[in-house]
Motif scaffolding. Structure first.
Motif, PDB file in Angstrom:
ATOM      1  N   PHE A  98     -30.023 -10.908 -37.132  1.00  0.00           N
ATOM      2  CA  PHE A  98     -29.403 -10.037 -35.962  1.00  0.00           C
ATOM      3  C   PHE A  98     -29.383 -10.395 -34.679  1.00  0.00           C
ATOM      4  O   PHE A  98     -28.867  -9.851 -33.879  1.00  0.00           O
ATOM      5  CB  PHE A  98     -30.270  -8.398 -36.244  1.00  0.00           C
ATOM      6  N   PHE A  99     -30.164 -11.618 -34.602  1.00  0.00           N
ATOM      7  CA  PHE A  99     -30.128 -12.278 -33.328  1.00  0.00           C
ATOM      8  C   PHE A  99     -29.978 -13.614 -33.509  1.00  0.00           C
ATOM      9  O   PHE A  99     -31.048 -14.502 -33.412  1.00  0.00           O
ATOM     10  CB  PHE A  99     -31.433 -12.121 -32.652  1.00  0.00           C
ATOM     11  N   PRO A 100     -28.919 -14.199 -34.104  1.00  0.00           N
ATOM     12  CA  PRO A 100     -28.660 -15.849 -34.080  1.00  0.00           C
ATOM     13  C   PRO A 100     -28.673 -16.554 -32.981  1.00  0.00           C
ATOM     14  O   PRO A 100     -28.808 -17.852 -33.253  1.00  0.00           O
ATOM     15  CB  PRO A 100     -27.127 -15.687 -34.875  1.00  0.00           C
ATOM     16  N   GLU A 101     -28.486 -16.020 -31.844  1.00  0.00           N
ATOM     17  CA  GLU A 101     -28.719 -17.083 -30.722  1.00  0.00           C
ATOM     18  C   GLU A 101     -30.085 -17.403 -30.593  1.00  0.00           C
ATOM     19  O   GLU A 101     -30.223 -18.677 -29.991  1.00  0.00           O
ATOM     20  CB  GLU A 101     -28.279 -16.311 -29.423  1.00  0.00           C
ATOM     21  N   ILE A 102     -30.976 -16.788 -31.369  1.00  0.00           N
ATOM     22  CA  ILE A 102     -32.536 -17.315 -31.323  1.00  0.00           C
ATOM     23  C   ILE A 102     -32.486 -18.783 -32.132  1.00  0.00           C
ATOM     24  O   ILE A 102     -33.192 -19.628 -32.018  1.00  0.00           O
ATOM     25  CB  ILE A 102     -33.418 -16.607 -31.769  1.00  0.00           C
ATOM     26  N   ALA A 103     -31.800 -18.744 -33.267  1.00  0.00           N
ATOM     27  CA  ALA A 103     -31.590 -19.880 -34.141  1.00  0.00           C
ATOM     28  C   ALA A 103     -30.491 -20.748 -34.131  1.00  0.00           C
ATOM     29  O   ALA A 103     -30.163 -21.513 -34.986  1.00  0.00           O
ATOM     30  CB  ALA A 103     -31.796 -19.438 -35.404  1.00  0.00           C
ATOM     31  N   ALA A 104     -29.993 -20.844 -32.864  1.00  0.00           N
ATOM     32  CA  ALA A 104     -28.721 -21.512 -32.554  1.00  0.00           C
ATOM     33  C   ALA A 104     -29.118 -23.124 -32.783  1.00  0.00           C
ATOM     34  O   ALA A 104     -30.135 -23.375 -31.983  1.00  0.00           O
ATOM     35  CB  ALA A 104     -27.996 -21.204 -31.248  1.00  0.00           C
ATOM     36  N   ALA A 105     -28.345 -23.639 -33.525  1.00  0.00           N
ATOM     37  CA  ALA A 105     -28.364 -25.172 -33.935  1.00  0.00           C
ATOM     38  C   ALA A 105     -26.927 -25.804 -33.866  1.00  0.00           C
ATOM     39  O   ALA A 105     -26.281 -25.246 -34.520  1.00  0.00           O
ATOM     40  CB  ALA A 105     -29.210 -25.547 -34.902  1.00  0.00           C
ATOM     41  N   GLN A 106     -27.070 -26.996 -33.849  1.00  0.00           N
ATOM     42  CA  GLN A 106     -26.024 -27.781 -34.270  1.00  0.00           C
ATOM     43  C   GLN A 106     -26.395 -29.263 -34.809  1.00  0.00           C
ATOM     44  O   GLN A 106     -27.372 -29.831 -34.663  1.00  0.00           O
ATOM     45  CB  GLN A 106     -25.228 -28.254 -33.030  1.00  0.00           C
ATOM     46  N   CYS A 107     -25.537 -29.648 -35.621  1.00  0.00           N
ATOM     47  CA  CYS A 107     -25.707 -31.119 -36.251  1.00  0.00           C
ATOM     48  C   CYS A 107     -25.435 -32.286 -35.225  1.00  0.00           C
ATOM     49  O   CYS A 107     -24.741 -31.618 -33.999  1.00  0.00           O
ATOM     50  CB  CYS A 107     -24.833 -31.326 -37.550  1.00  0.00           C
ATOM     51  N   ALA A 108     -25.628 -33.489 -35.159  1.00  0.00           N
ATOM     52  CA  ALA A 108     -25.393 -34.430 -34.200  1.00  0.00           C
ATOM     53  C   ALA A 108     -24.142 -34.741 -33.814  1.00  0.00           C
ATOM     54  O   ALA A 108     -23.499 -34.803 -32.654  1.00  0.00           O
ATOM     55  CB  ALA A 108     -26.036 -35.434 -34.616  1.00  0.00           C
ATOM     56  N   MET A 109     -23.318 -34.593 -34.883  1.00  0.00           N
ATOM     57  CA  MET A 109     -21.738 -34.811 -34.672  1.00  0.00           C
ATOM     58  C   MET A 109     -20.917 -33.938 -33.996  1.00  0.00           C
ATOM     59  O   MET A 109     -20.088 -33.882 -33.066  1.00  0.00           O
ATOM     60  CB  MET A 109     -21.057 -35.209 -36.118  1.00  0.00           C
ATOM     61  N   CYS A 110     -21.417 -32.612 -34.406  1.00  0.00           N
ATOM     62  CA  CYS A 110     -20.649 -31.529 -33.627  1.00  0.00           C
ATOM     63  C   CYS A 110     -21.212 -31.423 -32.149  1.00  0.00           C
ATOM     64  O   CYS A 110     -20.323 -30.930 -31.292  1.00  0.00           O
ATOM     65  CB  CYS A 110     -21.182 -29.965 -34.339  1.00  0.00           C
ATOM     66  N   ARG A 111     -22.535 -31.748 -31.987  1.00  0.00           N
ATOM     67  CA  ARG A 111     -23.241 -31.474 -30.687  1.00  0.00           C
ATOM     68  C   ARG A 111     -22.278 -32.616 -29.559  1.00  0.00           C
ATOM     69  O   ARG A 111     -21.786 -32.136 -28.608  1.00  0.00           O
ATOM     70  CB  ARG A 111     -24.401 -31.733 -30.563  1.00  0.00           C
ATOM     71  N   ALA A 112     -22.219 -33.535 -30.274  1.00  0.00           N
ATOM     72  CA  ALA A 112     -21.281 -34.678 -29.650  1.00  0.00           C
ATOM     73  C   ALA A 112     -19.841 -34.491 -29.286  1.00  0.00           C
ATOM     74  O   ALA A 112     -19.537 -34.566 -28.226  1.00  0.00           O
ATOM     75  CB  ALA A 112     -21.266 -36.182 -30.235  1.00  0.00           C
ATOM     76  N   VAL A 113     -19.277 -33.735 -30.248  1.00  0.00           N
ATOM     77  CA  VAL A 113     -17.755 -33.268 -29.966  1.00  0.00           C
ATOM     78  C   VAL A 113     -17.829 -32.051 -28.762  1.00  0.00           C
ATOM     79  O   VAL A 113     -17.022 -32.324 -27.911  1.00  0.00           O
ATOM     80  CB  VAL A 113     -17.332 -32.924 -31.136  1.00  0.00           C
ATOM     81  N   LEU A 114     -18.785 -31.228 -29.048  1.00  0.00           N
ATOM     82  CA  LEU A 114     -18.797 -30.178 -28.281  1.00  0.00           C
ATOM     83  C   LEU A 114     -19.206 -30.321 -26.755  1.00  0.00           C
ATOM     84  O   LEU A 114     -18.754 -29.669 -25.802  1.00  0.00           O
ATOM     85  CB  LEU A 114     -19.401 -28.889 -28.868  1.00  0.00           C
ATOM     86  N   GLU A 115     -20.099 -31.320 -26.780  1.00  0.00           N
ATOM     87  CA  GLU A 115     -20.492 -31.722 -25.138  1.00  0.00           C
ATOM     88  C   GLU A 115     -19.292 -32.388 -24.501  1.00  0.00           C
ATOM     89  O   GLU A 115     -19.353 -32.459 -23.205  1.00  0.00           O
ATOM     90  CB  GLU A 115     -21.858 -32.724 -25.409  1.00  0.00           C
ATOM     91  N   SER A 116     -18.544 -32.855 -25.281  1.00  0.00           N
ATOM     92  CA  SER A 116     -17.429 -33.475 -24.341  1.00  0.00           C
ATOM     93  C   SER A 116     -16.232 -32.688 -24.014  1.00  0.00           C
ATOM     94  O   SER A 116     -15.288 -32.904 -23.130  1.00  0.00           O
ATOM     95  CB  SER A 116     -16.693 -34.653 -25.448  1.00  0.00           C
ATOM     96  N   GLU A 117     -16.159 -31.507 -24.464  1.00  0.00           N
ATOM     97  CA  GLU A 117     -15.388 -30.398 -24.145  1.00  0.00           C
ATOM     98  C   GLU A 117     -15.920 -29.608 -23.078  1.00  0.00           C
ATOM     99  O   GLU A 117     -17.287 -29.330 -23.138  1.00  0.00           O
ATOM    100  CB  GLU A 117     -14.818 -29.770 -25.320  1.00  0.00           C
ATOM    101  N   ASP A 118     -15.219 -28.731 -22.486  1.00  0.00           N
ATOM    102  CA  ASP A 118     -15.364 -27.789 -21.367  1.00  0.00           C
ATOM    103  C   ASP A 118     -15.638 -26.484 -21.850  1.00  0.00           C
ATOM    104  O   ASP A 118     -15.830 -25.500 -21.212  1.00  0.00           O
ATOM    105  CB  ASP A 118     -14.933 -28.049 -20.131  1.00  0.00           C
ATOM    106  N   ASN A 119     -15.074 -26.214 -22.964  1.00  0.00           N
ATOM    107  CA  ASN A 119     -15.026 -24.771 -23.597  1.00  0.00           C
ATOM    108  C   ASN A 119     -16.288 -24.419 -24.264  1.00  0.00           C
ATOM    109  O   ASN A 119     -16.712 -24.673 -25.383  1.00  0.00           O
ATOM    110  CB  ASN A 119     -13.884 -24.715 -24.564  1.00  0.00           C
TER     111      ASN A 119
END
Length: 71
Positions: free
Chosen positions: A15-36
């Motif tokens: 019920f609180f997924p923001e506590i367990a928010a995680a990303q794989c390394a590739m997703c993190r790299a792609v998302l850090e390059s975007e502003d959205n």
């Protein structure tokens, strides 16, 4: 008491997924390059749900097997 802590932990993860928010390394790299930021949050939520569903299903299966064996 142990059963309560397990149920409480599952409640928090489901019920609180923001506590367990995680990303794989590739997703993190792609998302850090975007502003959205909304896209990044959507990816995080998707990863958490994909990770949590199998654990919930297996836990439910073990619970029902435990109940049947106890009777």
């Amino acid at each position: 008491m142990k059963k309560f802590s397990i149920v409480f932990g599952l409640f928090l993860m489901l019920f609180f997924p923001e506590i367990a928010a995680a990303q794989c390394a590739m997703c993190r790299a792609v998302l850090e390059s975007e502003d959205n930021v909304a896209v990044a949050e959507g990816i995080n939520n998707g990863i958490v749900y994909l990770m949590a569903i199998p654990y919930v299903l297996v836990a439910g299966l073990f619970f029902f097997v435990y109940r049947k064996m106890k009777k």
